[in-house]
Design a protein around this motif. Structure first.
Motif, mmCIF file in Angstrom:
data_model
loop_
_atom_site.group_PDB
_atom_site.id
_atom_site.type_symbol
_atom_site.label_atom_id
_atom_site.label_comp_id
_atom_site.label_asym_id
_atom_site.label_seq_id
_atom_site.Cartn_x
_atom_site.Cartn_y
_atom_site.Cartn_z
ATOM 1 N N GLU A 46 0.790 -1.157 -0.149
ATOM 2 C CA GLU A 46 -0.008 0.088 0.230
ATOM 3 C C GLU A 46 0.883 1.037 -0.024
ATOM 4 O O GLU A 46 1.871 1.266 0.659
ATOM 5 N N ARG A 49 0.174 3.301 3.811
ATOM 6 C CA ARG A 49 0.329 2.453 5.017
ATOM 7 C C ARG A 49 1.145 1.552 4.794
ATOM 8 O O ARG A 49 0.775 0.412 4.154
ATOM 9 N N ARG A 51 2.460 -2.113 5.663
ATOM 10 C CA ARG A 51 1.503 -3.086 6.318
ATOM 11 C C ARG A 51 2.700 -4.261 6.381
ATOM 12 O O ARG A 51 3.784 -4.427 5.596
#
Length: 159
Positions: A46, A49, A51
């Motif tokens: 992403e 963000r 992860r």
């Protein structure tokens, strides 16, 4: 990791992730972490963000991934889950985001291994915002749904 000074925050559910795939992806055999590692792993990258990914997953379950060929990379988790449903590989699903697909049988968890990060998903709003009646109703509904997701996960884990 809340709380924050500049927003009102309501915890929704713990951040937990686990492998998911189409029901027939591995056939009818019992699947091991080695089978998952050797499969076509779908990666999520992403933009806004970071992860955890397959390397993090295998490290945290005690079976480090020494080599990974990132052939299929998604920037959207829903697109990754759709690809997993189509049998393109094994993806990582997050509690609260893949539950409906697991409940309907569109996806399965091929192994029981999962990672609990210690982080929590929150619903947030600017500090002191006076929400409309509709927004308050939506928040109430969303928090009820997220409490049910958290409770179902804990019940399934014997917690």
């Amino acid at each position: 990791h809340g709380p924050w000074d500049d927003v009102d925050a309501w915890p929704m559910f713990d951040e937990v992730y686990f492998p998911v795939c189409a029901p027939g992806y591995f056939g009818a055999r019992n699947v091991t972490l080695s089978d998952v590692r050797a499969s076509n792993l779908l990666f999520l990258r992403e933009r806004l963000r970071p992860r955890d990914d397959w390397r993090s997953f295998f490290d945290k379950v005690g079976a480090p991934l020494t080599q990974a060929h990132e052939r299929i990379i998604f920037d959207d988790q829903q697109a990754l889950l759709a690809s997993a449903m189509d049998g393109q590989g094994v993806g990582l699903g997050w509690l609260g985001m893949a539950d409906h697909l697991l409940a309907t049988g569109a996806l399965v968890r091929p192994v029981d291994a999962e990672v609990r990060t210690g982080r929590t998903f929150y619903l947030v709003a600017p500090k002191g915002l006076r929400p409309s009646r509709m927004a308050t109703g939506f928040r109430h509904w969303l928090l009820q749904e997220s409490a049910a997701i958290q409770a179902a996960w804990q019940a399934g884990r014997g917690a």
